[in-house]
Write an enzyme that holds these catalytic residues in place. Structure first.
Site, PDB file in Angstrom:
ATOM      1  CG  ASP A   1      -2.161  -0.903   0.977  1.00 16.15           C
ATOM      2  OD1 ASP A   1      -2.430  -1.246  -0.192  1.00 16.15           O
ATOM      3  OD2 ASP A   1      -2.824  -1.268   1.967  1.00 16.15           O
TER       4      ASP A   1
ATOM      5  CG  HIS B   1      22.303 -13.766   0.941  1.00 17.13           C
ATOM      6  ND1 HIS B   1      21.252 -12.905   0.697  1.00 17.13           N
ATOM      7  CD2 HIS B   1      22.714 -14.201  -0.274  1.00 17.13           C
ATOM      8  CE1 HIS B   1      21.028 -12.847  -0.612  1.00 17.13           C
ATOM      9  NE2 HIS B   1      21.906 -13.616  -1.218  1.00 17.13           N
TER      10      HIS B   1
ATOM     11  CE  LYS C   1      23.008  -9.296  -0.662  1.00 12.36           C
ATOM     12  NZ  LYS C   1      24.046 -10.222  -0.934  1.00 12.36           N
TER      13      LYS C   1
ATOM     14  CG  ASP D   1      32.620   7.356  11.857  1.00 13.45           C
ATOM     15  OD1 ASP D   1      33.558   6.536  11.938  1.00 13.45           O
ATOM     16  OD2 ASP D   1      32.681   8.413  11.206  1.00 13.45           O
TER      17      ASP D   1
END
Length: 572
Positions: A213, A469, A471, A476
């Protein structure tokens, strides 16, 4: 904040095995006959590839994301939650490092959607887990929800071609991005038939976006299939997604629309009929082998890799996953954010000769990383830095920035050929003072979840192995990046990617808390001692330090040595 590829209003499974040699000596005439047969196969594949082509006249009705999300229950809940937070930020986030929650959150959004569902994925695999998602999608379609599915074409062969049947159901639209001409009965023959156009075959839509939506979205590393939800008896992927609500979800929808309405997106009906798809069911097992461990088309660089396709679990095991979760109970954090996304033109046939000044998702990420003052924490399953990134790491180390990288070990990598590219840079990374950690293939307890203690539930069966898997980048302890991109040249130069950059210490700290247990007890700490690589065993693992790639077979190590001289970094 990075400026590359920005859209904001506020502050990469195992390839099919190659033919194996006979197990005992054969006569010269039989060898000659076998050679002729394979030569015939190659010629047939090239001939088929030369004859096949994509349709030139294709109708692509223009469509857009839901214009007014506030008309829906999800939109109203998001607006209420934003007002309650009183932070002034227009986007809310919740991290998902649990495989079960990754499944139930998607199911919950499907059930809550009233108007639209938009799904964009590199791969959707036909298995029991996705069938449950499809059933929920069908129920949504029956109550009038418009469902658009945009899928990269690379993994739509064999068994996985059955996913395409959704294109012929009520209120479903399904388009394939950058499709390959030719049949879909077998991944092997499909790749073989397109060898004349390796450059285009290597360019894939790697984005992962799920939007309900136009109000709440999910993005991150996961494709759809059993290995991504902790249900495979073979490989299970350790991953992190982020739930995103509010303005950032609308940004993701705009990115989806750019790809959906692009000339490279072909409606399934323009490529095949429902009868064509149904006919693939009758293919022999060799032609319909599951290719679900192919994260990227590095198959061209690792055609001799032994097949390690995960076996399907039983329906009983899959049905143990709950149907939904209460998303309101999650720890939602409102923060400033920006979306990084590649333009669809990155995948175009003439992309290599196009304007190279176009910024990419990885360019934006590298720009953010270059601003680090104290620490970088990087999680990338396929880690092939290349010269530019290596220079950046060297500059950061000279400024005293601590760099920690978690990637796959040779044993845990579902595309071992990608390890070739990483291994080329490993000693240089260690020499400059980068802390390198390599995921163990065998884990205690739940191997498919970040941030869970050993022995906790929610993972997969004991026979499975873990493959990293996720990413994720933390800069900092203040900036958090979650997306579909790997830190390799394939993501930077070949694939299209999407990521979200979030500026919030609380979320950066939460992600760090998820990742650090994996560094301490789930990964080998690689060091350089007297010029030699040493893998330090994880805490409480019962393992000893090693001076060789741990848990990897001799055959696999030899195979990679053979591949290494011929595999360019950008193809790994």
């Amino acid at each position: 904040m990075p400026t590359a590829a920005v859209s904001s209003n506020s502050p990469s499974n195992s390839p099919p095995a190659s033919p194996t040699a006979p197990s005992r000596p054969v006569s010269l005439s039989r060898q000659h006959s076998t050679g002729l047969r394979w030569l015939g196969v190659l010629l047939l594949g090239c001939w088929l590839g030369g004859c096949a082509s994509l349709p030139s006249e294709v109708e692509r009705p223009l469509s857009r994301a839901l214009e007014n999300p506030s008309e829906t229950y999800l939109g109203q809940r998001v607006e209420a939650r934003a007002a309650q937070a009183k932070t002034g930020n227009d986007s809310g986030f919740a991290l998902v490092g649990n495989a079960e929650l990754a499944f139930t959150s998607r199911m919950t959004l499907i059930k809550a959607a009233q108007k639209t569902l938009d799904l964009q994925y590199y791969a959707i695999f036909a298995d029991d887990t996705t069938e449950r998602l499809f059933e929920a999608l069908r129920e949504a379609a029956n109550r009038g929800v418009r469902i658009r599915i945009l899928l990269d074409d690379f993994n739509t062969s064999g068994k996985n071609a059955q996913v395409l049947k959704l294109a012929f159901e009520k209120n479903f639209e399904l388009r394939l991005f950058n499709p390959l001409p030719g049949g879909r009965g077998s991944m092997f023959f499909r790749v073989l038939g397109n060898l004349k156009d390796v450059g285009r075959m290597q360019r894939r839509m790697h984005n992962k976006i799920f939007v309900a939506d136009n109000a709440v979205a999910i993005t991150g590393g996961r494709n759809l299939g059993e290995p991504y939800f902790g249900q495979s008896e073979g490989i299970n992927f350790v991953d992190i997604d982020v739930l995103a609500a509010g303005r950032i979800a609308r940004d993701l929808s705009r990115s989806f629309d750019q790809y959906w309405n692009n000339p490279l997106a072909y409606p399934v009906q323009s490529l095949m009929t429902a009868r064509d798809i149904e006919a693939l069911k009758s293919q022999p097992p060799a032609a319909t082998a599951n290719s679900s461990s192919l994260e990227d088309p590095a198959v061209l660089a690792s055609a001799t890799q032994p097949a390690t396709s995960p076996a399907n679990t039983s329906t009983t095991a899959v049905s143990a996953l709950p149907d939904s979760t209460n998303l309101r109970l999650l720890s939602w954090t409102w923060a400033s954010s920006v979306m990084l996304t590649d333009k669809p033109s990155k995948i175009a046939a003439d992309a290599d000769t196009a304007d190279e000044s176009q910024d990419t998702t990885v360019d934006g990420l590298l720009q953010l990383m270059s601003q680090a003052q104290t620490e970088l924490l990087i999680v990338s399953p396929y880690f092939v830095p290349g010269k530019r990134m290596m220079q950046q790491f060297a500059d950061l180390r000279q400024r005293g920035v601590r760099i920690r990288v978690l990637t796959n070990s040779l044993a845990s990598n579902d595309v071992p050929a990608a390890h070739v590219g990483y291994a080329r840079y490993r000693e240089a990374l260690l020499a400059m003072g980068v802390d390198m950690y390599e995921m163990r293939a065998e884990q205690k307890g739940s191997i498919s979840n970040f941030g869970l203690a050993a022995g906790s539930t929610g993972g997969s069966s004991g026979g499975s192995r873990a493959s990293l898997h996720a990413k994720v980048v933390v800069v900092d302890s203040h900036w958090l990046v979650v997306g579909s991109m790997n830190l390799d040249l394939r993501s930077q130069l070949k694939n299209s990617e999407t990521a979200i950059v979030i500026r919030k210490r609380a979320l950066a700290a939460e992600a760090t808390r998820m990742i650090e247990p994996a560094l301490a007890s789930g990964a080998w700490h690689v060091e350089l001692v007297d010029g030699q690589l040493v893998w330090r065993a994880p805490q409480d693992s019962g393992r000893e330090d090693s001076r060789k790639e741990p848990d990897a077979s001799l055959g696999l190590k030899l195979m990679l040595r053979l591949i290494a001289p011929f595999a360019p970094d950008e193809m790994l």
